[in-house]
Design a protein around this motif. Structure first.
Motif, PDB file in Angstrom:
ATOM      1  N   LEU A   2      47.573  44.664  38.258  1.00  0.00           N
ATOM      2  CA  LEU A   2      47.357  44.794  39.691  1.00  0.00           C
ATOM      3  C   LEU A   2      48.337  43.884  40.408  1.00  0.00           C
ATOM      4  CD1 LEU A   2      44.070  45.022  41.594  1.00  0.00           C
ATOM      5  CD2 LEU A   2      45.803  43.428  42.364  1.00  0.00           C
ATOM      6  N   VAL A   3      49.144  44.474  41.284  1.00  0.00           N
ATOM      7  CA  VAL A   3      50.101  43.683  42.059  1.00  0.00           C
ATOM      8  C   VAL A   3      50.013  44.093  43.525  1.00  0.00           C
ATOM      9  CG1 VAL A   3      51.718  43.090  40.220  1.00  0.00           C
ATOM     10  CG2 VAL A   3      51.949  45.280  41.336  1.00  0.00           C
ATOM     11  N   GLY A   4      49.840  43.108  44.363  1.00  0.00           N
ATOM     12  CA  GLY A   4      49.792  43.350  45.795  1.00  0.00           C
ATOM     13  C   GLY A   4      51.120  42.999  46.427  1.00  0.00           C
ATOM     14  N   TYR A   5      51.647  43.928  47.182  1.00  0.00           N
ATOM     15  CA  TYR A   5      52.924  43.807  47.894  1.00  0.00           C
ATOM     16  C   TYR A   5      53.965  43.018  47.092  1.00  0.00           C
ATOM     17  CZ  TYR A   5      49.645  40.311  49.732  1.00  0.00           C
ATOM     18  OH  TYR A   5      48.647  39.375  49.859  1.00  0.00           O
ATOM     19  N   PRO A   6      54.287  43.524  45.873  1.00  0.00           N
ATOM     20  CA  PRO A   6      55.165  42.756  44.990  1.00  0.00           C
ATOM     21  C   PRO A   6      56.633  42.727  45.418  1.00  0.00           C
ATOM     22  CG  PRO A   6      54.687  44.882  44.025  1.00  0.00           C
ATOM     23  CD  PRO A   6      53.842  44.781  45.266  1.00  0.00           C
ATOM     24  N   MET A   7      57.257  41.617  45.104  1.00  0.00           N
ATOM     25  CA  MET A   7      58.696  41.381  45.292  1.00  0.00           C
ATOM     26  C   MET A   7      59.355  41.774  43.972  1.00  0.00           C
ATOM     27  SD  MET A   7      60.135  37.659  46.318  1.00  0.00           S
ATOM     28  CE  MET A   7      61.612  37.024  45.582  1.00  0.00           C
ATOM     29  N   LEU A   8      59.963  42.963  43.904  1.00  0.00           N
ATOM     30  CA  LEU A   8      60.406  43.538  42.637  1.00  0.00           C
ATOM     31  C   LEU A   8      61.911  43.653  42.467  1.00  0.00           C
ATOM     32  CD1 LEU A   8      57.858  46.490  42.593  1.00  0.00           C
ATOM     33  CD2 LEU A   8      57.728  44.388  41.238  1.00  0.00           C
ATOM     34  N   ALA A 120      41.480  47.492  50.942  1.00  0.00           N
ATOM     35  CA  ALA A 120      42.341  47.082  49.830  1.00  0.00           C
ATOM     36  C   ALA A 120      41.547  46.307  48.780  1.00  0.00           C
ATOM     37  CB  ALA A 120      43.510  46.237  50.341  1.00  0.00           C
ATOM     38  N   VAL A 121      40.739  45.370  49.220  1.00  0.00           N
ATOM     39  CA  VAL A 121      39.949  44.574  48.269  1.00  0.00           C
ATOM     40  C   VAL A 121      38.978  45.478  47.505  1.00  0.00           C
ATOM     41  CG1 VAL A 121      38.216  42.745  48.075  1.00  0.00           C
ATOM     42  CG2 VAL A 121      40.240  42.407  49.506  1.00  0.00           C
ATOM     43  N   ALA A 122      38.353  46.431  48.193  1.00  0.00           N
ATOM     44  CA  ALA A 122      37.430  47.351  47.527  1.00  0.00           C
ATOM     45  C   ALA A 122      38.156  48.200  46.481  1.00  0.00           C
ATOM     46  CB  ALA A 122      36.746  48.248  48.556  1.00  0.00           C
ATOM     47  N   LEU A 123      39.341  48.694  46.825  1.00  0.00           N
ATOM     48  CA  LEU A 123      40.098  49.523  45.876  1.00  0.00           C
ATOM     49  C   LEU A 123      40.652  48.699  44.715  1.00  0.00           C
ATOM     50  CD1 LEU A 123      41.883  51.910  48.390  1.00  0.00           C
ATOM     51  CD2 LEU A 123      40.090  52.507  46.749  1.00  0.00           C
ATOM     52  N   GLN A 124      41.068  47.470  44.995  1.00  0.00           N
ATOM     53  CA  GLN A 124      41.525  46.585  43.924  1.00  0.00           C
ATOM     54  C   GLN A 124      40.385  46.321  42.939  1.00  0.00           C
ATOM     55  OE1 GLN A 124      42.856  43.147  46.101  1.00  0.00           O
ATOM     56  NE2 GLN A 124      44.620  44.204  46.951  1.00  0.00           N
ATOM     57  N   THR A 125      39.202  46.043  43.473  1.00  0.00           N
ATOM     58  CA  THR A 125      38.034  45.777  42.633  1.00  0.00           C
ATOM     59  C   THR A 125      37.690  47.002  41.797  1.00  0.00           C
ATOM     60  OG1 THR A 125      37.205  44.198  44.264  1.00  0.00           O
ATOM     61  CG2 THR A 125      35.613  45.069  42.675  1.00  0.00           C
ATOM     62  N   PHE A 127      39.701  49.379  40.825  1.00  0.00           N
ATOM     63  CA  PHE A 127      40.727  49.525  39.791  1.00  0.00           C
ATOM     64  C   PHE A 127      40.456  48.569  38.633  1.00  0.00           C
ATOM     65  CE2 PHE A 127      44.773  48.216  37.879  1.00  0.00           C
ATOM     66  CZ  PHE A 127      45.298  49.428  37.488  1.00  0.00           C
ATOM     67  N   LEU A 128      40.194  47.301  38.964  1.00  0.00           N
ATOM     68  CA  LEU A 128      39.995  46.295  37.918  1.00  0.00           C
ATOM     69  C   LEU A 128      38.722  46.523  37.104  1.00  0.00           C
ATOM     70  CD1 LEU A 128      41.152  43.066  39.772  1.00  0.00           C
ATOM     71  CD2 LEU A 128      42.340  44.267  37.918  1.00  0.00           C
ATOM     72  N   THR A 129      37.687  47.053  37.713  1.00  0.00           N
ATOM     73  CA  THR A 129      36.429  47.251  36.975  1.00  0.00           C
ATOM     74  C   THR A 129      36.502  48.402  35.985  1.00  0.00           C
ATOM     75  OG1 THR A 129      35.516  48.566  38.795  1.00  0.00           O
ATOM     76  CG2 THR A 129      34.975  46.200  38.752  1.00  0.00           C
ATOM     77  N   ARG A 130      37.561  49.178  36.039  1.00  0.00           N
ATOM     78  CA  ARG A 130      37.753  50.240  35.036  1.00  0.00           C
ATOM     79  C   ARG A 130      38.193  49.681  33.688  1.00  0.00           C
ATOM     80  NH1 ARG A 130      41.422  54.624  37.943  1.00  0.00           N
ATOM     81  NH2 ARG A 130      41.624  53.084  39.566  1.00  0.00           N
ATOM     82  N   TYR A 131      38.624  48.430  33.677  1.00  0.00           N
ATOM     83  CA  TYR A 131      39.217  47.870  32.440  1.00  0.00           C
ATOM     84  C   TYR A 131      38.402  46.755  31.864  1.00  0.00           C
ATOM     85  CZ  TYR A 131      42.996  50.715  34.094  1.00  0.00           C
ATOM     86  OH  TYR A 131      43.730  51.782  34.529  1.00  0.00           O
TER      87      TYR A 131
END
Length: 131
Positions: A2-8, A120-125, A127-131
């Motif tokens: 999970l990366v938020g607004y990453p500098m890539l 965003a926080v709800a969607l991040q959570t 995503f993470l709870t799937r793993y």
């Protein structure tokens, strides 16, 4: 991952007259400083064979990376590089979930009162709870 607004991508440069310049919280000047701090020298001057370790957008092959979640505000210096990286991940067969929040800047999810931050926080959570 999970990366938020990453500098890539150390190659990202936004023209001074670009319409979103006045709204950037992470500015082009901050970006230059950040890359110099990471690379220890000017952008583009680092060793090409290791460049993808610091600047993931330089990686030639993205296959084999873990499932990835990326979100970004529409008023962020990194929006184009994050969109491009997301496309490349998908083309490499990596599961990628991407969310673009129009009208909000870099770091938007730190302002918890914003609807976009709450989403965003709800969607991040989720995503993470799937793993």
């Amino acid at each position: 991952m999970l990366v938020g607004y990453p500098m890539l991508d150390d190659r990202t440069v936004l023209p001074a007259d670009h319409p979103i310049q006045p709204y950037l919280l992470w500015t082009s000047q901050a970006n230059d400083l950040g890359w110099k701090a990471l690379l220890g020298k000017e952008r583009g001057a680092h060793r090409r064979e290791r460049s993808y370790l610091c600047s993931p957008a330089r990686a030639k092959d993205l296959s084999g990376l873990p499932d990835t979640y990326i979100d970004i505000g529409g008023l962020d210096l990194f929006v184009d590089e994050d969109l491009e990286f997301t496309k490349r991940l998908g083309s490499a067969g990596v599961y990628v979930e991407f969310h673009l929040y129009p009208g909000v800047p870099h770091g938007f999810d730190g302002v918890r009162e914003l609807r976009a931050a709450q989403e965003a926080v709800a969607l991040q959570t989720k995503f993470l709870t799937r793993y």
